[in-house]
Design a protein around this motif. Structure first.
Motif, PDB file in Angstrom:
ATOM      1  N   TYR A 158       0.834  -1.196   0.000  1.00 38.93           N
ATOM      2  CA  TYR A 158       0.000   0.000   0.000  1.00 38.93           C
ATOM      3  C   TYR A 158       0.872   1.251   0.000  1.00 38.93           C
ATOM      4  CZ  TYR A 158      -3.882  -3.142   1.129  1.00 38.93           C
ATOM      5  OH  TYR A 158      -4.825  -4.139   1.100  1.00 38.93           O
ATOM      6  N   LEU A 159       1.564   1.477  -1.112  1.00 46.82           N
ATOM      7  CA  LEU A 159       2.405   2.660  -1.265  1.00 46.82           C
ATOM      8  C   LEU A 159       1.780   3.695  -2.187  1.00 46.82           C
ATOM      9  CD1 LEU A 159       5.890   0.933  -1.645  1.00 46.82           C
ATOM     10  CD2 LEU A 159       4.860   1.884   0.419  1.00 46.82           C
ATOM     11  N   GLN A 160       1.106   3.248  -3.242  1.00 46.62           N
ATOM     12  CA  GLN A 160       0.486   4.136  -4.213  1.00 46.62           C
ATOM     13  C   GLN A 160      -0.636   3.371  -4.908  1.00 46.62           C
ATOM     14  OE1 GLN A 160       4.183   3.686  -4.797  1.00 46.62           O
ATOM     15  NE2 GLN A 160       3.611   1.673  -5.523  1.00 46.62           N
ATOM     16  N   PRO A 161      -1.479   4.076  -5.664  1.00 44.84           N
ATOM     17  CA  PRO A 161      -2.564   3.403  -6.383  1.00 44.84           C
ATOM     18  C   PRO A 161      -2.046   2.381  -7.390  1.00 44.84           C
ATOM     19  CG  PRO A 161      -2.977   5.756  -6.236  1.00 44.84           C
ATOM     20  CD  PRO A 161      -1.566   5.540  -5.745  1.00 44.84           C
ATOM     21  N   ALA A 162      -2.979   1.716  -8.060  1.00 43.58           N
ATOM     22  CA  ALA A 162      -2.639   0.539  -8.873  1.00 43.58           C
ATOM     23  C   ALA A 162      -2.277   0.871 -10.316  1.00 43.58           C
ATOM     24  CB  ALA A 162      -3.810  -0.447  -8.856  1.00 43.58           C
ATOM     25  N   GLY A 163      -2.241   2.157 -10.687  1.00 41.25           N
ATOM     26  CA  GLY A 163      -2.068   2.510 -12.094  1.00 41.25           C
ATOM     27  C   GLY A 163      -0.838   1.919 -12.746  1.00 41.25           C
ATOM     28  N   ILE A 164       0.331   2.035 -12.104  1.00 40.16           N
ATOM     29  CA  ILE A 164       1.555   1.537 -12.728  1.00 40.16           C
ATOM     30  C   ILE A 164       1.533   0.020 -12.840  1.00 40.16           C
ATOM     31  CG2 ILE A 164       2.804   1.438 -10.536  1.00 40.16           C
ATOM     32  CD1 ILE A 164       4.213   2.308 -14.041  1.00 40.16           C
ATOM     33  N   TYR A 165       0.915  -0.661 -11.875  1.00 41.81           N
ATOM     34  CA  TYR A 165       0.827  -2.116 -11.942  1.00 41.81           C
ATOM     35  C   TYR A 165      -0.046  -2.554 -13.108  1.00 41.81           C
ATOM     36  CZ  TYR A 165       2.512  -1.386  -7.193  1.00 41.81           C
ATOM     37  OH  TYR A 165       3.229  -0.976  -6.105  1.00 41.81           O
TER      38      TYR A 165
END
Length: 516
Positions: A24-31
């Protein structure tokens, strides 16, 4: 990369995880972007690293092209071309474009946002209405930025038009962006995932990502990355090299033209973002990378307006001395980069490949010519020549040297050694002395990152199908974990190398057991 691989393997595209722990560091966009790249390439089972890096490469390529386009629109094709080249040739951009990280994609989103602001400014200067799609694209791009790295995108995205409105005492640019409904379009991009992750995590995602990761960076330096104000200015000489010297040379020209709306737009893009990240406690060089396109364009525009004259600097001796000192620092950085391949190879491998010598032989003369041209006042030519030197440096490092630095590629060698001696299809593997995520990725997640003592306890419990990776300095703890179980550890092989993440040399052995 490992979190993306797990996302594809489990089919869970909402709750991002690294092994059995939430990430839970940042939203899922890059993944999602990396998952699409891996899925389209069909390389999930092979764990091909390049597939995860494609989004960063494409985004950085797009960012360079868009920088050139913005420069060309504002100041003409020559400025656009040099501005794009200065961005593409900078050390930080060259590095980030090769990593499977968020920052390249965030840079592209910021450029799209600023392109829309520029279109509004041009519409205003020509006294024509701004199309609806321009405002919609602005807010949708902000929404995409939120899906990549959370609120960070709002700093350059909102600050540019708002600071311009304050300086000009005219909110027409902001009104043309339709903020009355635009924020709804922005939220429409990110809210569905936010609701889903809030339900799944029971609110833990926002507690960690916003409360700890985002807001926590403001008050204190996280992960040993704290630094005083001025850090980003200090590292600029390296991070934006070779453009850093020419950006300094351009300062008087930029200052003299600061009231022109084009220059004001670029300054309002740079200064708010830069100041925010100089003031927060946690600092890493890439935090101010969203300002680099504007710096590149400003530099190119200033050099183009006075290509053969760097003497626009004030005549006071101390200012001239400052520029001279900065020029010496810039030259030392260039020389260090030119010979970096030789130095790294000798330090890590004990020898330097021919490619490292060729890169140094090609870049150092170009660097000398760039210095001579710049001293003579032919700054435009000096900038172009320095970019040629940079291109030779990067080819030498990324193509000729880095792939052959076996000493630093510990994870592939450890994974290969483990696979060679794996006793069972479901072998239990513990790595106690090397906890880099790259090892987890290459071993398809089938490795536990635990202490040496825990590794010994596992081997005592599962001697037939257990393997433990232990460094020589931790072997005593490993033996303590085995205790009086009667299990006799067997060393199958060793991997020696340099962990560049920690700056330590490691000597890691692979141990199994003889149950008898």
């Amino acid at each position: 990369m490992q979190a993306t691989a797990q996302m594809l393997e489990t089919g869970n595209f909402v709750d991002v995880r690294f092994q059995d722990q939430p990430r839970y560091l940042q939203p899922a966009g890059i993944y999602w972007l990396e998952a699409a790249s891996v899925w389209l390439s069909g390389t999930l089972k092979q764990r091909e690293v390049w597939a995860y890096r494609v989004p960063s490469l494409l985004a950085m390529t797009g960012a360079v092209a868009l920088t050139a386009r913005i420069g060309a629109i504002m100041f003409g094709p020559a400025v656009g071309l040099l501005g794009g080249a200065l961005l593409a040739g900078s050390v930080l951009v060259e590095a980030e474009g090769r990593m499977a990280t968020i920052d390249s994609t965030l840079l592209l989103v910021v450029l799209i946002v600023q392109t829309m602001v520029l279109r509004v400014l041009m519409d205003r200067s020509r006294d024509r209405s701004t199309p609806l799609w321009t405002a919609l694209a602005y807010w949708l791009a902000l929404g995409c930025g939120l899906m990549l790295k959370g609120p960070v995108v709002l700093i350059p995205g909102l600050a540019t038009p708002l600071v311009m409105a304050v300086l000009e005492r005219d909110a027409s640019v902001w009104r043309r962006l339709r903020p009355s409904w635009g924020w709804l379009a922005m939220l429409a991009v990110v809210v569905p995932w936010c609701v889903a992750i809030d339900v799944i995590s029971h609110g833990e995602f926002f507690q960690r990502a916003v409360g700890r990761n985002f807001l926590g960076k403001i008050g204190h330096g996280q992960e040993a990355h704290g630094a005083p104000p001025g850090f980003h200015l200090a590292v600029f000489a390296l991070a934006f090299w070779p453009g850093s010297l020419f950006a300094a040379i351009a300062l008087p020209v930029v200052w003299a033209s600061r009231k022109a709306w084009r220059i004001r737009f670029l300054l309002c893009w740079i200064l708010p973002h830069w100041l925010v990240f100089e003031l927060i406690a946690t600092k890493l060089p890439h935090y101010v990378m969203p300002t680099y396109p504007a710096i590149a364009i400003l530099t190119a525009a200033a050099l183009h307006s006075a290509p053969d004259n760097w003497r626009a600097w004030p005549a006071r001796r101390w200012t001239q001395a400052l520029l001279g000192i900065y020029g010496v620092v810039w030259l030392l950085v260039g020389v260090a980069l030119s010979v970096a391949g030789i130095a790294l190879s000798w330090f890590l491998e004990g020898h330097a490949p021919l490619s490292a010598w060729i890169a140094a032989a090609g870049s150092l003369p170009l660097l000398a010519v760039a210095v001579r041209l710049t001293v003579l006042g032919k700054v435009w030519r000096g900038a172009i020549t320095s970019l040629g030197a940079a291109a030779v440096v990067y080819c030498g490092i990324f193509l000729g040297v880095a792939p052959h630095l076996d000493t630093i590629w510990l994870a592939p060698r450890l994974a290969e050694l483990t696979d060679e001696y794996r006793p069972c299809p479901d072998t239990e593997v513990v790595s106690s002395s090397f906890s880099e995520p790259s090892l987890v990725f290459l071993m398809h997640g089938k490795v536990e990152l635990r202490s040496a003592r825990a590794g010994g306890e596992m081997l005592a419990r599962n001697p037939s199908c257990g393997l433990v990776l232990v460094s020589r300095r931790d072997e005593a703890q490993f033996q303590e974990g085995i205790g009086t179980s009667g299990v006799k550890p067997i060393e199958y092989g060793r991997v020696r190398g340099f962990n560049y993440s920690t700056g330590k040399w490691l000597d890691i052995g692979l141990f199994g057991a003889n149950p008898s």
